[in-house]
Design a protein around this motif. Sequence first.
Motif, PDB file in Angstrom:
ATOM      1  N   MET A  44      75.718  30.657  32.206  1.00  9.46           N
ATOM      2  CA  MET A  44      74.827  30.516  33.342  1.00  9.46           C
ATOM      3  C   MET A  44      73.612  31.394  33.107  1.00  9.46           C
ATOM      4  SD  MET A  44      75.203  31.408  37.451  1.00  9.46           S
ATOM      5  CE  MET A  44      76.928  31.282  37.420  1.00  9.46           C
ATOM      6  N   ILE A  45      72.453  30.891  33.530  1.00 10.38           N
ATOM      7  CA  ILE A  45      71.209  31.652  33.466  1.00 10.38           C
ATOM      8  C   ILE A  45      70.619  31.685  34.876  1.00 10.38           C
ATOM      9  CG2 ILE A  45      69.704  29.693  32.893  1.00 10.38           C
ATOM     10  CD1 ILE A  45      69.352  32.989  31.138  1.00 10.38           C
ATOM     11  N   THR A  46      70.175  32.857  35.296  1.00 10.68           N
ATOM     12  CA  THR A  46      69.566  32.999  36.615  1.00 10.68           C
ATOM     13  C   THR A  46      68.100  33.334  36.446  1.00 10.68           C
ATOM     14  OG1 THR A  46      71.646  33.683  37.625  1.00 10.68           O
ATOM     15  CG2 THR A  46      69.629  34.279  38.800  1.00 10.68           C
ATOM     16  N   CYS A  47      67.279  32.566  37.136  1.00 12.22           N
ATOM     17  CA  CYS A  47      65.841  32.798  37.131  1.00 12.22           C
ATOM     18  C   CYS A  47      65.506  33.709  38.307  1.00 12.22           C
ATOM     19  CB  CYS A  47      65.104  31.466  37.253  1.00 12.22           C
ATOM     20  SG  CYS A  47      63.316  31.653  37.143  1.00 12.22           S
ATOM     21  N   HIS A  48      64.837  34.797  38.015  1.00 14.48           N
ATOM     22  CA  HIS A  48      64.377  35.755  39.022  1.00 14.48           C
ATOM     23  C   HIS A  48      62.856  35.638  39.058  1.00 14.48           C
ATOM     24  CE1 HIS A  48      62.662  39.751  39.962  1.00 14.48           C
ATOM     25  NE2 HIS A  48      63.617  39.807  40.849  1.00 14.48           N
ATOM     26  N   VAL A  49      62.315  35.304  40.218  1.00 16.64           N
ATOM     27  CA  VAL A  49      60.868  35.181  40.355  1.00 16.64           C
ATOM     28  C   VAL A  49      60.394  36.224  41.355  1.00 16.64           C
ATOM     29  CG1 VAL A  49      58.921  33.636  40.781  1.00 16.64           C
ATOM     30  CG2 VAL A  49      61.091  32.694  39.960  1.00 16.64           C
ATOM     31  N   ARG A  50      59.422  37.006  40.940  1.00 20.37           N
ATOM     32  CA  ARG A  50      58.792  38.006  41.811  1.00 20.37           C
ATOM     33  C   ARG A  50      57.397  37.503  42.120  1.00 20.37           C
ATOM     34  NH1 ARG A  50      55.224  42.334  41.484  1.00 20.37           N
ATOM     35  NH2 ARG A  50      55.722  44.088  42.845  1.00 20.37           N
ATOM     36  N   TYR A  51      57.141  37.278  43.397  1.00 21.16           N
ATOM     37  CA  TYR A  51      55.851  36.768  43.853  1.00 21.16           C
ATOM     38  C   TYR A  51      55.027  37.886  44.482  1.00 21.16           C
ATOM     39  CZ  TYR A  51      58.120  32.167  43.751  1.00 21.16           C
ATOM     40  OH  TYR A  51      58.790  31.039  43.380  1.00 21.16           O
ATOM     41  N   ALA A  86      57.655  38.917  47.479  1.00 24.50           N
ATOM     42  CA  ALA A  86      58.793  38.052  47.782  1.00 24.50           C
ATOM     43  C   ALA A  86      59.545  37.808  46.475  1.00 24.50           C
ATOM     44  CB  ALA A  86      58.329  36.733  48.376  1.00 24.50           C
ATOM     45  N   LEU A  87      60.815  37.476  46.604  1.00 19.94           N
ATOM     46  CA  LEU A  87      61.661  37.207  45.450  1.00 19.94           C
ATOM     47  C   LEU A  87      62.378  35.884  45.631  1.00 19.94           C
ATOM     48  CD1 LEU A  87      63.377  40.698  45.142  1.00 19.94           C
ATOM     49  CD2 LEU A  87      61.408  39.876  43.845  1.00 19.94           C
ATOM     50  N   ALA A  88      62.734  35.264  44.526  1.00 21.24           N
ATOM     51  CA  ALA A  88      63.585  34.076  44.535  1.00 21.24           C
ATOM     52  C   ALA A  88      64.579  34.201  43.392  1.00 21.24           C
ATOM     53  CB  ALA A  88      62.765  32.807  44.359  1.00 21.24           C
ATOM     54  N   LEU A  89      65.778  33.713  43.628  1.00 24.20           N
ATOM     55  CA  LEU A  89      66.820  33.683  42.608  1.00 24.20           C
ATOM     56  C   LEU A  89      67.467  32.311  42.617  1.00 24.20           C
ATOM     57  CD1 LEU A  89      68.544  37.068  43.438  1.00 24.20           C
ATOM     58  CD2 LEU A  89      67.376  36.558  41.307  1.00 24.20           C
ATOM     59  N   PHE A  90      67.560  31.695  41.438  1.00 19.99           N
ATOM     60  CA  PHE A  90      68.286  30.443  41.329  1.00 19.99           C
ATOM     61  C   PHE A  90      68.862  30.338  39.928  1.00 19.99           C
ATOM     62  CE2 PHE A  90      63.787  29.686  40.743  1.00 19.99           C
ATOM     63  CZ  PHE A  90      63.697  28.936  39.579  1.00 19.99           C
ATOM     64  N   SER A  91      69.983  29.640  39.824  1.00 21.01           N
ATOM     65  CA  SER A  91      70.720  29.575  38.566  1.00 21.01           C
ATOM     66  C   SER A  91      70.894  28.143  38.091  1.00 21.01           C
ATOM     67  CB  SER A  91      72.110  30.210  38.733  1.00 21.01           C
ATOM     68  OG  SER A  91      72.006  31.567  39.079  1.00 21.01           O
ATOM     69  N   PHE A 106      64.466  35.750  33.212  1.00 20.89           N
ATOM     70  CA  PHE A 106      65.761  35.082  33.121  1.00 20.89           C
ATOM     71  C   PHE A 106      66.830  36.124  32.836  1.00 20.89           C
ATOM     72  CE2 PHE A 106      62.554  32.017  32.197  1.00 20.89           C
ATOM     73  CZ  PHE A 106      62.932  30.949  32.985  1.00 20.89           C
ATOM     74  N   MET A 107      67.898  36.020  33.594  1.00 17.10           N
ATOM     75  CA  MET A 107      68.974  37.002  33.499  1.00 17.10           C
ATOM     76  C   MET A 107      70.316  36.277  33.452  1.00 17.10           C
ATOM     77  SD  MET A 107      67.529  39.728  36.189  1.00 17.10           S
ATOM     78  CE  MET A 107      65.929  40.452  35.899  1.00 17.10           C
ATOM     79  N   ARG A 108      71.297  36.952  32.922  1.00 21.57           N
ATOM     80  CA  ARG A 108      72.649  36.411  32.954  1.00 21.57           C
ATOM     81  C   ARG A 108      73.458  37.259  33.916  1.00 21.57           C
ATOM     82  NH1 ARG A 108      75.930  39.562  30.044  1.00 21.57           N
ATOM     83  NH2 ARG A 108      74.917  40.979  28.592  1.00 21.57           N
ATOM     84  N   PRO A 109      74.091  36.618  34.868  1.00 16.23           N
ATOM     85  CA  PRO A 109      74.826  37.385  35.869  1.00 16.23           C
ATOM     86  C   PRO A 109      76.157  37.928  35.331  1.00 16.23           C
ATOM     87  CG  PRO A 109      75.044  35.058  36.303  1.00 16.23           C
ATOM     88  CD  PRO A 109      74.093  35.203  35.146  1.00 16.23           C
ATOM     89  N   VAL A 110      76.584  39.017  35.893  1.00 12.95           N
ATOM     90  CA  VAL A 110      77.918  39.554  35.680  1.00 12.95           C
ATOM     91  C   VAL A 110      78.652  39.342  36.999  1.00 12.95           C
ATOM     92  CG1 VAL A 110      79.299  41.605  35.163  1.00 12.95           C
ATOM     93  CG2 VAL A 110      77.078  41.251  34.021  1.00 12.95           C
ATOM     94  N   LEU A 111      79.653  38.489  36.965  1.00 14.19           N
ATOM     95  CA  LEU A 111      80.388  38.123  38.178  1.00 14.19           C
ATOM     96  C   LEU A 111      81.855  38.488  38.014  1.00 14.19           C
ATOM     97  CD1 LEU A 111      78.795  34.592  38.497  1.00 14.19           C
ATOM     98  CD2 LEU A 111      78.113  36.648  39.755  1.00 14.19           C
ATOM     99  N   GLU A 112      82.580  38.473  39.117  1.00 16.72           N
ATOM    100  CA  GLU A 112      84.022  38.750  39.046  1.00 16.72           C
ATOM    101  C   GLU A 112      84.733  37.760  38.171  1.00 16.72           C
ATOM    102  OE1 GLU A 112      86.082  40.544  42.638  1.00 16.72           O
ATOM    103  OE2 GLU A 112      84.558  39.227  43.489  1.00 16.72           O
TER     104      GLU A 112
END
Length: 101
Positions: A1-8, A50-55, A95-101
Amino acid sequence: MITCHVRYVLDPYKVAEFEEYARLWIPLVTRMGGTHHGYFLPAEGANNIALALFSFPSLAAYEDYRRRAAADPDCQAAFALEARNRSILSYERSFMRPVLE
């Protein structure tokens, strides 16, 4: 999974216009195979960030979404709304990769 982090960086007088734009994108990303984690608008502190996160399942899936969005009428309408509103002064995409349970 890849998560897009956008900082506006927003025009602080047009946060409501940005929110209208943001609300359009949540179902669009979902329809195109992503998981939208939401937009985060100014509340306290800086009034123009503002921020947005989507994967997406992969970077390739994200790139496919970008290609499809460029041709999608609903996405084009969202882009056109922001072109008229001009609420976004600039943005940074990471772009980030999440660390999840």
